[in-house]
Structure formats: structure tokens, C-alpha cells
Design a protein around this motif. Structure first.
Motif, PDB file in Angstrom:
ATOM      1  N   ARG A  90       0.831  -1.213   0.000  1.00  0.00           N
ATOM      2  CA  ARG A  90       0.000   0.000   0.000  1.00  0.00           C
ATOM      3  C   ARG A  90       0.860   1.256   0.000  1.00  0.00           C
ATOM      4  NH1 ARG A  90      -2.929  -1.362   3.868  1.00  0.00           N
ATOM      5  NH2 ARG A  90      -1.947  -0.232   5.593  1.00  0.00           N
ATOM      6  N   MET A  91       1.949   1.264   0.799  1.00  0.00           N
ATOM      7  CA  MET A  91       2.816   2.436   0.833  1.00  0.00           C
ATOM      8  C   MET A  91       3.474   2.667  -0.524  1.00  0.00           C
ATOM      9  SD  MET A  91       6.108   3.297   3.269  1.00  0.00           S
ATOM     10  CE  MET A  91       5.238   4.263   4.510  1.00  0.00           C
ATOM     11  N   LEU A  92       3.948   1.591  -1.159  1.00  0.00           N
ATOM     12  CA  LEU A  92       4.582   1.740  -2.469  1.00  0.00           C
ATOM     13  C   LEU A  92       3.584   2.189  -3.523  1.00  0.00           C
ATOM     14  CD1 LEU A  92       6.888  -1.433  -2.383  1.00  0.00           C
ATOM     15  CD2 LEU A  92       7.624   0.955  -2.253  1.00  0.00           C
ATOM     16  N   HIS A  93       2.351   1.652  -3.475  1.00  0.00           N
ATOM     17  CA  HIS A  93       1.300   2.088  -4.401  1.00  0.00           C
ATOM     18  C   HIS A  93       1.019   3.578  -4.225  1.00  0.00           C
ATOM     19  CE1 HIS A  93      -0.160  -1.208  -6.805  1.00  0.00           C
ATOM     20  NE2 HIS A  93      -0.243  -2.013  -5.758  1.00  0.00           N
ATOM     21  N   ASP A  94       0.879   4.021  -2.974  1.00  0.00           N
ATOM     22  CA  ASP A  94       0.579   5.428  -2.709  1.00  0.00           C
ATOM     23  C   ASP A  94       1.691   6.330  -3.231  1.00  0.00           C
ATOM     24  OD1 ASP A  94      -1.735   4.621  -1.519  1.00  0.00           O
ATOM     25  OD2 ASP A  94      -0.992   4.817   0.555  1.00  0.00           O
ATOM     26  N   TRP A  95       2.922   5.917  -3.018  1.00  0.00           N
ATOM     27  CA  TRP A  95       4.058   6.715  -3.481  1.00  0.00           C
ATOM     28  C   TRP A  95       4.094   6.766  -5.006  1.00  0.00           C
ATOM     29  CZ3 TRP A  95       9.884   5.385  -2.177  1.00  0.00           C
ATOM     30  CH2 TRP A  95      10.686   6.435  -2.637  1.00  0.00           C
ATOM     31  N   ALA A  96       3.864   5.626  -5.654  1.00  0.00           N
ATOM     32  CA  ALA A  96       3.913   5.576  -7.119  1.00  0.00           C
ATOM     33  C   ALA A  96       2.796   6.406  -7.749  1.00  0.00           C
ATOM     34  CB  ALA A  96       3.823   4.127  -7.593  1.00  0.00           C
ATOM     35  N   ASP A  97       1.643   6.480  -7.081  1.00  0.00           N
ATOM     36  CA  ASP A  97       0.481   7.179  -7.646  1.00  0.00           C
ATOM     37  C   ASP A  97       0.415   8.634  -7.234  1.00  0.00           C
ATOM     38  OD1 ASP A  97      -0.238   4.788  -8.763  1.00  0.00           O
ATOM     39  OD2 ASP A  97      -1.649   4.254  -7.167  1.00  0.00           O
ATOM     40  N   ASP A  98       1.300   9.061  -6.340  1.00  0.00           N
ATOM     41  CA  ASP A  98       1.235  10.413  -5.794  1.00  0.00           C
ATOM     42  C   ASP A  98       1.984  11.380  -6.699  1.00  0.00           C
ATOM     43  OD1 ASP A  98       0.924  12.648  -4.241  1.00  0.00           O
ATOM     44  OD2 ASP A  98       2.540  12.112  -2.848  1.00  0.00           O
ATOM     45  N   SER A 126      10.074  10.600 -10.998  1.00  0.00           N
ATOM     46  CA  SER A 126      10.310  10.567  -9.565  1.00  0.00           C
ATOM     47  C   SER A 126       9.622   9.395  -8.894  1.00  0.00           C
ATOM     48  CB  SER A 126       9.828  11.877  -8.917  1.00  0.00           C
ATOM     49  OG  SER A 126       8.420  11.984  -9.033  1.00  0.00           O
ATOM     50  N   HIS A 127       8.836   8.658  -9.644  1.00  0.00           N
ATOM     51  CA  HIS A 127       8.118   7.529  -9.064  1.00  0.00           C
ATOM     52  C   HIS A 127       8.563   6.197  -9.659  1.00  0.00           C
ATOM     53  CE1 HIS A 127       5.533  11.073  -8.395  1.00  0.00           C
ATOM     54  NE2 HIS A 127       5.320  10.508  -7.228  1.00  0.00           N
ATOM     55  N   ALA A 128       9.695   6.203 -10.358  1.00  0.00           N
ATOM     56  CA  ALA A 128      10.207   4.950 -10.915  1.00  0.00           C
ATOM     57  C   ALA A 128      10.646   3.993  -9.816  1.00  0.00           C
ATOM     58  CB  ALA A 128      11.373   5.247 -11.864  1.00  0.00           C
ATOM     59  N   LEU A 129      11.239   4.539  -8.730  1.00  0.00           N
ATOM     60  CA  LEU A 129      11.713   3.686  -7.643  1.00  0.00           C
ATOM     61  C   LEU A 129      10.587   2.888  -7.001  1.00  0.00           C
ATOM     62  CD1 LEU A 129      13.757   2.609  -5.608  1.00  0.00           C
ATOM     63  CD2 LEU A 129      13.496   4.751  -4.317  1.00  0.00           C
ATOM     64  N   PRO A 130       9.491   3.518  -6.538  1.00  0.00           N
ATOM     65  CA  PRO A 130       8.435   2.704  -5.925  1.00  0.00           C
ATOM     66  C   PRO A 130       7.822   1.700  -6.890  1.00  0.00           C
ATOM     67  CG  PRO A 130       7.696   4.972  -6.234  1.00  0.00           C
ATOM     68  CD  PRO A 130       9.170   4.958  -6.474  1.00  0.00           C
ATOM     69  N   LYS A 131       7.763   2.028  -8.159  1.00  0.00           N
ATOM     70  CA  LYS A 131       7.200   1.087  -9.139  1.00  0.00           C
ATOM     71  C   LYS A 131       8.108  -0.130  -9.285  1.00  0.00           C
ATOM     72  CE  LYS A 131       4.671   4.593 -11.798  1.00  0.00           C
ATOM     73  NZ  LYS A 131       4.587   5.328 -13.079  1.00  0.00           N
ATOM     74  N   ILE A 172      11.515   3.084   3.684  1.00  0.00           N
ATOM     75  CA  ILE A 172      10.878   3.712   2.532  1.00  0.00           C
ATOM     76  C   ILE A 172      10.484   5.144   2.846  1.00  0.00           C
ATOM     77  CG2 ILE A 172       8.855   3.633   1.006  1.00  0.00           C
ATOM     78  CD1 ILE A 172       8.902   0.574   1.367  1.00  0.00           C
ATOM     79  N   ALA A 173       9.905   5.362   4.021  1.00  0.00           N
ATOM     80  CA  ALA A 173       9.452   6.706   4.392  1.00  0.00           C
ATOM     81  C   ALA A 173      10.622   7.680   4.458  1.00  0.00           C
ATOM     82  CB  ALA A 173       8.723   6.653   5.735  1.00  0.00           C
ATOM     83  N   LYS A 174      11.761   7.224   4.989  1.00  0.00           N
ATOM     84  CA  LYS A 174      12.938   8.098   5.081  1.00  0.00           C
ATOM     85  C   LYS A 174      13.422   8.507   3.693  1.00  0.00           C
ATOM     86  CE  LYS A 174      17.120   6.602   5.466  1.00  0.00           C
ATOM     87  NZ  LYS A 174      18.408   5.992   5.870  1.00  0.00           N
ATOM     88  N   GLU A 175      13.507   7.539   2.773  1.00  0.00           N
ATOM     89  CA  GLU A 175      14.006   7.853   1.436  1.00  0.00           C
ATOM     90  C   GLU A 175      13.020   8.724   0.666  1.00  0.00           C
ATOM     91  OE1 GLU A 175      16.895   7.966  -1.442  1.00  0.00           O
ATOM     92  OE2 GLU A 175      16.951   7.258   0.640  1.00  0.00           O
ATOM     93  N   ARG A 176      11.739   8.458   0.835  1.00  0.00           N
ATOM     94  CA  ARG A 176      10.734   9.281   0.148  1.00  0.00           C
ATOM     95  C   ARG A 176      10.802  10.716   0.634  1.00  0.00           C
ATOM     96  NH1 ARG A 176       4.127   8.282  -0.074  1.00  0.00           N
ATOM     97  NH2 ARG A 176       3.671  10.088  -1.413  1.00  0.00           N
ATOM     98  N   GLN A 177      10.953  10.897   1.944  1.00  0.00           N
ATOM     99  CA  GLN A 177      11.053  12.239   2.500  1.00  0.00           C
ATOM    100  C   GLN A 177      12.265  12.969   1.933  1.00  0.00           C
ATOM    101  OE1 GLN A 177      11.837  12.367   6.688  1.00  0.00           O
ATOM    102  NE2 GLN A 177      11.510  14.567   6.865  1.00  0.00           N
ATOM    103  N   PHE A 178      13.389  12.276   1.856  1.00  0.00           N
ATOM    104  CA  PHE A 178      14.594  12.908   1.330  1.00  0.00           C
ATOM    105  C   PHE A 178      14.407  13.330  -0.118  1.00  0.00           C
ATOM    106  CE2 PHE A 178      18.511  12.677  -1.098  1.00  0.00           C
ATOM    107  CZ  PHE A 178      19.320  13.543  -0.390  1.00  0.00           C
ATOM    108  N   LEU A 179      13.869  12.438  -0.950  1.00  0.00           N
ATOM    109  CA  LEU A 179      13.703  12.742  -2.369  1.00  0.00           C
ATOM    110  C   LEU A 179      12.719  13.884  -2.587  1.00  0.00           C
ATOM    111  CD1 LEU A 179      13.658   9.115  -3.853  1.00  0.00           C
ATOM    112  CD2 LEU A 179      15.530  10.772  -3.897  1.00  0.00           C
ATOM    113  N   GLU A 180      11.660  13.933  -1.802  1.00  0.00           N
ATOM    114  CA  GLU A 180      10.682  15.007  -1.964  1.00  0.00           C
ATOM    115  C   GLU A 180      11.258  16.345  -1.520  1.00  0.00           C
ATOM    116  OE1 GLU A 180       7.221  13.691   0.117  1.00  0.00           O
ATOM    117  OE2 GLU A 180       6.539  12.401  -1.545  1.00  0.00           O
ATOM    118  N   GLN A 181      12.040  16.345  -0.440  1.00  0.00           N
ATOM    119  CA  GLN A 181      12.677  17.585  -0.002  1.00  0.00           C
ATOM    120  C   GLN A 181      13.710  18.048  -1.024  1.00  0.00           C
ATOM    121  OE1 GLN A 181      14.061  16.380   3.867  1.00  0.00           O
ATOM    122  NE2 GLN A 181      12.372  17.398   4.907  1.00  0.00           N
TER     123      GLN A 181
END
Length: 473
Positions: A327-335, A341-346, A449-458
Motif C-alpha cells: 500500500r505504501m509503495l502504491h501510494d508513493w507511485a500514484d502520488d 520521480s516515481h520509478a523507484l516505488p514502481k 521507505i518513508a525516510k528515502e521518500r522524504q529525502f527525495l521530496e525535499q
């Protein structure tokens, strides 16, 4: 010569034309001249080493321009290596798309260099690397082998690791003495007295073992030649590979992996005795290391280390347990609308769905290697540029200048470089340590995952100068 050595793992006869031909035929007008020239030479049928040599043979242009172009070529070729490893089951067309994406980012990366230098300013109070301690100490480590040698005893389970239950007799019966084959070693020297030590300029990447993968090794050291002779003679064909402590050479995690020999090829005649065996292995099961039987072998190097340990069942994680991860990876890929920027979660989601938890780990580790390599090449290019500005005559002064520049130019990126190094070193042993509780494994991966997503978005938002330090906290 250094660039050639960095590409040693790529077969020098591999033609790259089939990977780049699509991009060559459809090069857009906004492609950087450097990328286009590099791409044209590849499309003409050049090999990896041909392209590297050509980058140094071009006539005209300043030394600075030629160094810059050579480093750009190196970056593309090294990322190509990682893509080939990660995508060995993919079609050439999908590889082309990924490589085109790398080349297309060049202009943006070059334009943003000055901004990123300001954004990533290194905070002096982080010179002690203290934030890394909790990450490292979360892993259950054996005592350092020097400690075992000085005390005259081998290590044994202690503290929180002594899990006494009704199955203790069965566990004791399941224990066995197995050879230990350490691979890799410390990835950096920690800062001392608030003085940061330069990190290695480049990391020597090797296959990160996970259950179910096949790994090949070249055996040349005498004690490990003896190891293979012993396990082949006895018929066991198994040994333990531990995970090394990030900063202490003689310290290993209590949870390792069992390697089983699949195929052995003796190549001493073909290599003039330099290499004895080429061996293919299957990584089979996690193993808990109770103690090192012969710690004195660490300093004498007369023979290989041996451990007493027991195999831990590698239970497959059920779909119900991995559902939060999916679910977290789906949310990240669809956000959002930015596909790049969403190739990693996919990719991570694809690995999870196809090969389970360890499939996700394999994709994630490949991503960490790509990120680390990209940053290291960038720092190396900056060092080359600075060195080209002044003429230093003696080797001693050149070495002093290189050390100073490495430390100065790594400082703005040190938290991120350390974070990537530690994630690669600690991800698998942490998961093995939590093997008894799948929910803890998933909770840990959700945090990763949350740590890396936060870094990439910042990073995408171009935040203030303390982004990396804030993310690490």
C-alpha cells in the motif's frame, strides 16, 4: 587508467550500439552536446573501453572541458553497469528508456550544481557522525575478534540473544561447525574528536547476498583455497558468509547467510596459478552464529575461521503481512504526475510482487548503489576540476592536496553518503535479525521507505541548507 579499472567488471567486447541506437536516431535538440557526442560514439559500435580511451584522445578544448566530458562518460558507463545487472531479465528497449533518462538528466544536473552546493551545506556539529551510532547498534554484533583473542576464548551468545525455551535441546542438536568466509569490510572510518575522516572516494560494489540468489566468486587466497578443498572433500559444500561491521574490520553480525556450492571450475592452469577456482553458489538460508571457534586464525591467517551456528528457517512472508508495504509503495507511485520521480516505488513494488520480500530488497539495494555511485562520481569530478586549477610538482604535495580536497568537497554531502553506505551495509542483517517476526520486518522496511521518500521530496523542492541533516534525524 583509473577509469579503465573502474570498468573492469564490464566485458570489454560488449557492443553498446543496440542499447543506444534508439536514442541516437531520435536525439532531441535540447540534449547536451557532451551527451550527444558520447552517445554518437557508442552508437557507432564502440565498446566500453573504446569510449573511455576516446574521451582522452579528443583534440582541442581545454583540459577542464576534457576532464568534465570524461567524467560524464564515466558516470554513464558505471550507471549502465548497474542497470545491466539490475535488468538482466528486461528487454533492450526498456534498458534504452532507462539510459535515455540518465542522459536527459545531464543538463539539469549541471545547471543545478551551484544551487545544490548551497542546499547541502554541511553542519559543523555533525562532524562526529554521532547520528550513525543508533543505526549500527540496532544490529546484533559478535564481539570483535581481537577481544576474543586477548581473552583466550571464543564468542558466545549473551544478553538479549540468549533465547531459552523448551526447544533448547533441539537447537543444540541442530548446531554445527561451519567454515566462515568474510567478504567486504568496513565502509568508512568514523569521525573522532569532532574531526571527520574523508570517506572512500569510490565504493567497490559487490553482490549483496539475499536468500535465493546465485553468486560467483574467484578463489585465490591460500586459506580459502583450503576452505574449498575441505568442503568439497567432505561433501558438505556449505559455508557461512557474515555481514561486516561498517567501521570495525574484525566484527561481524550474529545473523549471516549460508552459501552452498553449485558448480566449481578449476582455473589454475589458465591463470598461471593466480586463481584456483571459479565457483558458483546458491545463497540458501539465514544462519545464527553462536560463536567463532578459532579466533586466533584471524591474526595468523594460517587457516580460515570457523563458527558454530544453527540454521534459521526462512519463512516466506504471507500476503497479509506485506499488504502495508504494498500500500505504501502504491501510494508513493500514484502520488503526483512526475513519472521519473516515481520509478523507484514502481520497481520496488514489482520486485515485491514477483519475488516477495527479498525481491523488494534486491531492487532497493540496486537503487542504493546507483544513488551512491552518482554522488561519488560527482564529488570525484569536482576534485578533478579543482586539481586542474593548480600545478603541483611532487607526489607528496599531490597526495596532500587530494586528501584536503576530498575532505572539503565531501563535507556538504557527507550525511547522505553515510546514509547510503549504512543502508546497504545494514538492511539485510537487520531483516535477518527480525526473521522471527514478519511484522517487525515490514515495520522496519516502512521506515526505510518513508525516510528515502522524504529525502527525495525535499530534494525536489530545493529545501533549505539543513535538508540532509534533518532527514537523518
Amino acid at each position: 587508467r583509473s577509469m579503465l579499472r573502474w570498468c573492469n567488471d564490464v566485458d570489454p567486447s560488449i557492443p553498446l550500439a543496440d542499447l543506444f541506437i534508439e536514442y541516437s536516431n531520435s536525439s532531441s535538440s535540447n540534449s547536451s552536446p557532451s551527451s550527444t557526442r558520447i552517445n554518437d560514439s557508442l552508437a557507432d559500435g564502440g565498446t566500453v573501453r573504446d569510449v573511455i580511451r576516446e574521451s582522452f584522445r579528443k583534440e582541442g578544448g581545454s583540459s577542464k572541458e576534457r576532464i568534465s566530458e570524461a567524467m560524464a562518460a564515466l558516470r554513464h558507463l558505471n550507471e549502465l553497469k548497474l542497470l545491466l545487472v539490475a535488468s538482466d531479465s528486461s528487454s533492450s528497449s526498456s534498458l534504452v528508456e532507462q539510459l535515455v533518462g540518465i542522459l536527459a538528466q545531464d543538463d539539469d544536473d549541471d545547471d543545478d550544481d551551484d544551487d545544490e552546493e548551497e542546499d547541502d551545506t554541511f553542519d559543523e556539529e555533525d562532524n562526529n557522525d554521532s547520528w550513525t551510532e543508533d543505526l549500527i547498534n540496532a544490529v546484533d554484533w559478535l564481539p570483535a575478534i581481537e577481544v576474543m583473542e586477548s581473552s583466550g576464548s571464543s564468542s558466545s551468545s549473551s544478553g538479549s540473544n540468549d533465547e531459552h525455551n523448551d526447544d533448547d535441546d533441539d537447537d543444540a542438536a541442530a548446531k554445527s561447525i561451519l567454515p566462515l568466509f568474510p567478504m567486504g569490510g568496513p565502509v568508512y572510518t568514523p569521525a573522532a574528536d569532532n574531526v571527520a575522516t574523508p570517506l572512500p572516494l569510490f565504493t567497490s560494489f559487490s553482490d549483496i547476498p539475499i536468500p535465493g540468489v546465485e553468486i560467483s566468486l574467484k578463489i585465490f587466497e591460500p586459506r580459502y583455497r583450503q576452505l574449498y578443498q575441505d568442503i568439497l572433500t567432505s561433501g558438505s559444500k556449505k559455508f557461512v558468509v557474515p555481514f561486516c561491521h561498517p567501521t570495525i574490520p574484525s566484527k561481524y553480525a550474529r545473523h549471516g547467510l549460508l552459501y552452498e556450492v553449485v558448480q566449481v571450475q578449476e582455473v589454475a592452469d589458465q591463470t598461471n596459478g593466480v586463481i584456483q577456482y571459479l565457483v558458483n553458489h546458491l545463497v540458501t538460508k539465514p544462519i545464527y552464529i553462536d560463536r567463532i571457534v578459532n579466533p586466533e586464525a584471524w591474526s595468523t591467517r594460517a587457516t580460515y575461521l570457523q563458527v558454530e551456528g544453527r540454521v534459521v528457517n526462512d519463512e516466506f512472508t504471507t500476503p497479509a503481512v506485506v499488504e502495508p508495504l504494498q500500500r505504501m509503495l502504491h501510494d508513493w507511485a500514484d502520488d503526483g504526475d512526475d513519472d521519473s520521480s516515481h520509478a523507484l516505488p514502481k520497481r520496488a513494488l514489482g520486485g515485491l510482487q514477483s519475488d516477495g520480500l527479498w525481491g523488494f530488497v534486491n531492487v532497493w539495494n540496486t537503487y542504493l548503489q546507483q544513488e551512491l555511485l552518482s554522488m561519488q562520481v560527482r564529488v570525484a569530478a569536482e576534485i578533478q576540476m579543482e586539481e586542474a586549477k593548480e600545478d603541483v610538482k611532487t607526489e607528496e604535495l599531490q597526495e596532500q592536496r587530494r586528501l584536503r580536497l576530498t575532505k572539503e568537497l565531501q563535507q556538504p554531502h557527507r550525511p547522505r553518503l553515510l546514509s547510503l553506505q549504512l543502508d546497504m551495509a545494514l538492511l539485510v542483517p537487520t531483516l535477518l535479525q527480525q526473521q522471527a517476526d514478519s511484522n517487525h520486518q515490514i515495520e522496519y522496511l516502512l521506515q526505510v521507505i518513508a525516510k528515502e521518500r522524504q529525502f527525495l521530496e525535499q530534494k525536489k523542492r530545493k529545501p533549505d541548507k539543513t535538508t540532509e541533516e534533518t532527514t537523518m534525524e
